[in-house]
Design an enzyme around this catalytic site. Structure first.
Site, short mmCIF file in Angstrom:
data_model
loop_
_atom_site.label_atom_id
_atom_site.label_comp_id
_atom_site.label_asym_id
_atom_site.label_seq_id
_atom_site.Cartn_x
_atom_site.Cartn_y
_atom_site.Cartn_z
N LYS A 173 86.79 44.37 -28.33
CA LYS A 173 86.53 44.58 -29.74
C LYS A 173 85.65 45.82 -29.90
O LYS A 173 84.49 45.84 -29.50
CB LYS A 173 85.79 43.39 -30.35
CG LYS A 173 85.72 43.48 -31.86
CD LYS A 173 84.70 42.55 -32.46
CE LYS A 173 83.45 43.24 -32.91
NZ LYS A 173 83.61 44.36 -33.83
N GLY A 226 75.22 46.79 -27.45
CA GLY A 226 74.87 46.79 -28.87
C GLY A 226 73.40 46.48 -29.04
O GLY A 226 72.59 46.69 -28.14
N THR A 230 71.76 41.07 -31.52
CA THR A 230 73.14 40.60 -31.30
C THR A 230 73.28 40.09 -29.86
O THR A 230 73.92 39.06 -29.62
CB THR A 230 74.15 41.73 -31.55
OG1 THR A 230 73.79 42.43 -32.73
CG2 THR A 230 75.56 41.20 -31.68
N GLU A 248 73.97 45.28 -22.51
CA GLU A 248 73.33 46.61 -22.60
C GLU A 248 72.81 46.74 -24.02
O GLU A 248 73.59 46.88 -24.96
CB GLU A 248 74.35 47.71 -22.30
CG GLU A 248 74.99 47.63 -20.92
CD GLU A 248 74.01 47.92 -19.80
OE1 GLU A 248 72.97 48.55 -20.06
OE2 GLU A 248 74.28 47.50 -18.67
N CYS A 282 71.48 55.51 -27.28
CA CYS A 282 70.51 54.52 -26.84
C CYS A 282 69.50 55.14 -25.87
O CYS A 282 68.44 54.57 -25.64
CB CYS A 282 71.23 53.35 -26.18
SG CYS A 282 72.34 53.89 -24.87
N GLU A 384 63.01 49.95 -32.61
CA GLU A 384 64.09 50.95 -32.46
C GLU A 384 64.52 51.44 -33.84
O GLU A 384 64.87 50.64 -34.70
CB GLU A 384 65.28 50.31 -31.74
CG GLU A 384 66.36 51.33 -31.42
CD GLU A 384 67.59 50.71 -30.75
OE1 GLU A 384 68.06 49.65 -31.22
OE2 GLU A 384 68.07 51.30 -29.77
P1 NAD Z 1 75.48 45.70 -33.03
O1 NAD Z 1 74.78 44.75 -32.12
O2 NAD Z 1 75.32 45.52 -34.49
O3 NAD Z 1 77.06 45.66 -32.78
C1 NAD Z 1 77.61 45.90 -31.50
C2 NAD Z 1 78.96 45.19 -31.42
O4 NAD Z 1 78.73 43.79 -31.48
C3 NAD Z 1 79.90 45.53 -32.57
O5 NAD Z 1 81.21 45.61 -32.08
C4 NAD Z 1 79.74 44.33 -33.48
O6 NAD Z 1 80.85 44.09 -34.30
C5 NAD Z 1 79.55 43.21 -32.47
N1 NAD Z 1 78.89 42.02 -33.00
C6 NAD Z 1 78.05 41.93 -34.05
N2 NAD Z 1 77.69 40.64 -34.25
C7 NAD Z 1 78.31 39.91 -33.29
C8 NAD Z 1 78.33 38.53 -32.97
N3 NAD Z 1 77.66 37.64 -33.68
N4 NAD Z 1 79.05 38.13 -31.91
C9 NAD Z 1 79.73 39.02 -31.16
N5 NAD Z 1 79.78 40.34 -31.44
C10 NAD Z 1 79.06 40.78 -32.49
O7 NAD Z 1 75.05 47.15 -32.57
P2 NAD Z 1 75.45 48.53 -33.23
O8 NAD Z 1 74.66 48.70 -34.49
O9 NAD Z 1 76.92 48.67 -33.26
O10 NAD Z 1 74.92 49.57 -32.12
C11 NAD Z 1 73.62 50.06 -32.07
C12 NAD Z 1 72.82 49.35 -31.00
O11 NAD Z 1 73.47 49.46 -29.75
C13 NAD Z 1 71.45 49.97 -30.80
O12 NAD Z 1 70.51 48.94 -30.68
C14 NAD Z 1 71.59 50.71 -29.49
O13 NAD Z 1 70.39 50.90 -28.78
C15 NAD Z 1 72.52 49.83 -28.75
N6 NAD Z 1 73.18 50.57 -27.66
C16 NAD Z 1 72.82 50.28 -26.38
C17 NAD Z 1 73.40 50.97 -25.32
C18 NAD Z 1 73.03 50.67 -23.89
O14 NAD Z 1 73.73 51.14 -23.02
N7 NAD Z 1 71.98 49.92 -23.62
C19 NAD Z 1 74.35 51.95 -25.59
C20 NAD Z 1 74.68 52.22 -26.91
C21 NAD Z 1 74.09 51.52 -27.95
#
Ligand code: NAD
Length: 481
Positions: A173, A226, A230, A248, A282, A384
């Site tokens: 997804k 993400g 989450t 991650e 990130c 963040e």
């Molecule tokens: P998010 O957690 O809102 O969403 C990430 C993904 O999870 C999306 O596809 C979303 O639809 C899905 N999701 C949301 N709720 C869910 C649920 N209840 N169950 C399952 N899936 C669900 O994050 P975002 O806003 O898309 O991304 C930004 C975040 O990602 C920041 O915190 C950033 O630091 C982090 N990030 C981390 C890394 C890493 O490698 N550590 C890399 C990139 C981004």
């Protein structure tokens, strides 16, 4: 207006509900395509397809799996311009960044694991003449891969490629905020002749589609990138089901600048580590700590360079700062600038929504922002923000800066600038982060372990670590006499 489809069992399908979500072009602030508003019924179809494809794919010889991955890598390279434009339009990032970083890296991910799997070996443990143990590494099963919006195809493929290479089938997804290149990847997989059901891509909202993937009993392994909240929610569902999990998550990375650094290299790299991709990486260093003897010089130079960054339409070659990904994210970032002011911070430059003329007037642009005068422990320095906003703080001693650097709940990455090799190694040793860059930033070797500690996540991606994750070790002990 383009309408995207799910990719299930080798076909492009409408969502069962026949409902769609708006997909925004953040550079113009307007809807430009529709994406499936899928639900658990679509996930059920995708899991069924992946489950049925698993027995054959898991025993498909490595070199054949490798050929599929290399074919996908090559098709991504052939479609570089199209994919880069799509990524830029969907995400708001400058086109040149998508062309030089996002899409080449997506191709590299498939290439890396397409070749890496050929070198992946398991262990044997001899008990002299009594017995021999050998450890099989068998693909876990259907992998659920969920990714965010900041580096859409780059991070999506960083999960899918090792899962497929290892012999897992996948239900993936992408973020509903940036679904376009994942859709184009499904077209590429069809062109590459990837067997039906091996990769399935379901579009839609996290709480519906993501949740249905995570809670499905036929998906024993979850790879998620993400936000930390989450991630915690996903863990609360997956952990009691004893699923394998790689999480991650977020970061609040320190960038530590000692007075004895190579100043010009540090300054030009700090511009990138602060504001590349509008600060929405990130790994960006959002807390900049500078040794007091060079603080004023750094502050003057950094502010001057930042004021010169061109904010503009992502497709324009001169643009260094494109749009942030969505209106709600823009509001969140700006609310942190307000919080910083309330906490006593001084905004040295930026701090406001930026206006870009013409058709881009409604786009979500933010001026790159530098804030000083805040204690390391305040919310602005602990939470963040994930945008083009950094704080700068002077320090006097190494001990003091280590306290600042390690003070957050996060522990993803850090950057250290010094020409003193002993100090560099000591600081790297004592930083509570999964990744440390010394005199560089975002220099990536795909063989190295990638991931964070504390609330930045669990597990590591990259290299053989990812192949270990998508396989289960099974020890076979054979008595010799
Ligand atoms: P998010 O957690 O809102 O969403 C990430 C993904 O999870 C999306 O596809 C979303 O639809 C899905 N999701 C949301 N709720 C869910 C649920 N209840 N169950 C399952 N899936 C669900 O994050 P975002 O806003 O898309 O991304 C930004 C975040 O990602 C920041 O915190 C950033 O630091 C982090 N990030 C981390 C890394 C890493 O490698 N550590 C890399 C990139 C981004």
């Amino acid at each position: 207006m383009q309408t995207l489809k799910n990719y299930i069992n080798g076909e492009l399908l409408e969502p069962v509900s026949k409902q769609y979500l708006d997909n925004y072009d953040p550079s113009r602030g307007k809807v430009y395509s529709l994406i499936p508003n899928s639900d658990e019924r679509d996930v059920e179809l995708a899991v069924k397809a992946a489950h049925e494809a698993f027995p054959a794919w898991s025993v498909t010889p490595k070199d054949v799996r490798s050929q599929y991955l290399l074919k996908i890598a090559s098709l991504i390279e052939q479609n570089l311009d199209k994919l880069a434009r799509a990524e830029s339009l969907d995400n708001g990032k400058p086109l040149h960044l998508a062309k030089t970083v996002d899409i080449p890296r997506a191709a590299a991910n498939f290439h890396f694991y397409g070749t890496g799997i050929l070198h992946y070996a398991a262990h044997a443990h001899s008990m002299e003449d009594t017995a021999i143990n050998y450890t099989l590494r068998q693909p876990v099963g259907v992998a659920g891969c969920i990714s965010p919006w900041n580096l859409p195809l780059y991070l999506f493929s960083w999960k899918i490629a090792p899962a497929l290479a290892a012999g897992c089938t996948v239900v993936a997804k992408p973020s509903e905020v940036t679904p376009m290149t994942a859709y184009l990847l499904s077209e590429i997989c069809i062109e590459a002749g990837l067997p039906k059901g091996v990769l399935n891509i379901v579009h839609g909202l996290g709480p519906k589609v993501g949740n249905a993937i995570v809670s499905n009993t036929k998906v024993p392994v979850i790879s998620f990138t993400g936000g930390t909240k989450t991630g915690a929610h996903i863990a609360s569902i997956a952990a009691p089901m004893f699923k394998k999990m790689s999480l991650e998550l977020g970061g609040k990375n320190p960038n530590i600048i000692f007075a004895d650094c190579d100043y010009q290299k540090m300054l030009s790299t700090t511009m990138l580590s602060s504001f590349a991709n509008q600060g929405q990486i990130c790994l960006c260093g959002s807390r900049i700590f500078v040794e007091r003897s060079i603080y004023d010089t750094f502050k003057a130079d950094f502010v001057e360079k930042t004021k010169k960054l061109v904010i503009g339409a992502p497709l324009d070659d001169k643009t260094k700062i494109g749009a942030v990904v969505s209106e709600s994210h823009m509001e969140k970032i700006l609310s942190y600038v307000e919080l910083a002011k309330q906490e006593g911070g001084i905004v040295l430059c930026g701090g406001k929504r930026a206006k870009v003329d013409g058709e881009f007037a409604n786009g979500y642009y933010i001026e790159p922002t530098i804030i000083e005068g805040l204690p390391y422990s305040c919310r602005t320095n602990q939470e963040e923000i994930f945008g083009p906003v950094v704080t700068i703080t002077p320090f006097d001693t190494e001990e003091e800066v280590m306290t600042y650097a390690n003070s957050t709940i996060y522990g993803l990455a850090s950057t250290v600038w010094t020409q003193d090799i002993t100090k560099a190694n000591r600081v790297a040793m004592n930083l509570h982060t999964g990744i440390v860059w010394v005199n560089c930033w975002l220099l990536r070797d795909l063989r190295t372990p990638f991931g964070g500690v504390k609330s930045s996540g669990v597990g590591r991606e990259g290299g053989f670590e990812a192949l270990d994750f998508f396989t289960e070790p099974k020890n076979v002990c054979v008595k010799l006499k």
